[in-house]
Write a protein that holds these residues in place. Sequence first.
Motif, short mmCIF file in Angstrom:
data_model
loop_
_atom_site.label_atom_id
_atom_site.label_comp_id
_atom_site.label_asym_id
_atom_site.label_seq_id
_atom_site.Cartn_x
_atom_site.Cartn_y
_atom_site.Cartn_z
N ILE A 84 0.57 -1.24 -0.23
CA ILE A 84 -0.14 -0.48 -0.04
C ILE A 84 0.52 1.52 0.14
N LEU A 125 -10.01 2.89 -1.31
CA LEU A 125 -8.91 2.27 -2.09
C LEU A 125 -9.31 0.68 -2.36
N SER A 126 -9.89 -0.15 -1.40
CA SER A 126 -10.30 -0.78 -1.14
C SER A 126 -11.89 -1.33 -2.42
N GLU A 128 -12.18 0.27 -4.90
CA GLU A 128 -12.17 0.79 -6.51
C GLU A 128 -11.19 -0.40 -6.62
N PHE A 129 -10.44 -1.30 -6.11
CA PHE A 129 -9.34 -2.60 -5.93
C PHE A 129 -10.36 -3.79 -6.30
N ALA A 132 -11.81 -3.70 -9.35
CA ALA A 132 -11.34 -3.62 -10.68
C ALA A 132 -10.67 -4.49 -11.36
N THR A 133 -11.26 -5.49 -12.10
CA THR A 133 -10.76 -6.28 -12.44
C THR A 133 -9.42 -6.37 -14.05
#
Length: 139
Positions: A84, A125-126, A128-129, A132-133
Amino acid sequence: MKKRVTVIVERGKDGYYSCFVEDELPGCGLMGYGNTVDEAKSDLQVGYYETNGFKAENGEELLPELTYVYKYDMQPFFEQFPWINVTKVAEIAGINPSLMRQYAAGITMVGQKQYDKIRRALHKLSVEFAEATMRRYTP
């Protein structure tokens, strides 16, 4: 049936890590210690098995199978997840990056207002993560 418990992970002034189950368990308290977060978590797990072994030998009711949810103090959090980017978290949280690095290193204690900003930034952030792929590029 598994019981979900919260484990607090912290780093002491002596540099060692500790973790303890915050929730009440029948007839015991579980904790672990180590030179690293992973060692402390492993020691906690050893304590769980040793406690159940003792309870079994004495005809007592065993602890239920546990699922752990970890709550980290600032310093062990960033040590446990070194990938991070502390500077990026500071940017998203609207905190001076130098001050954020001091929080992450345990040099400066974080106040509630700053903590809330950091928590919201990490949550953002978590999310968004998680959403996401990756797409495999095929020319």
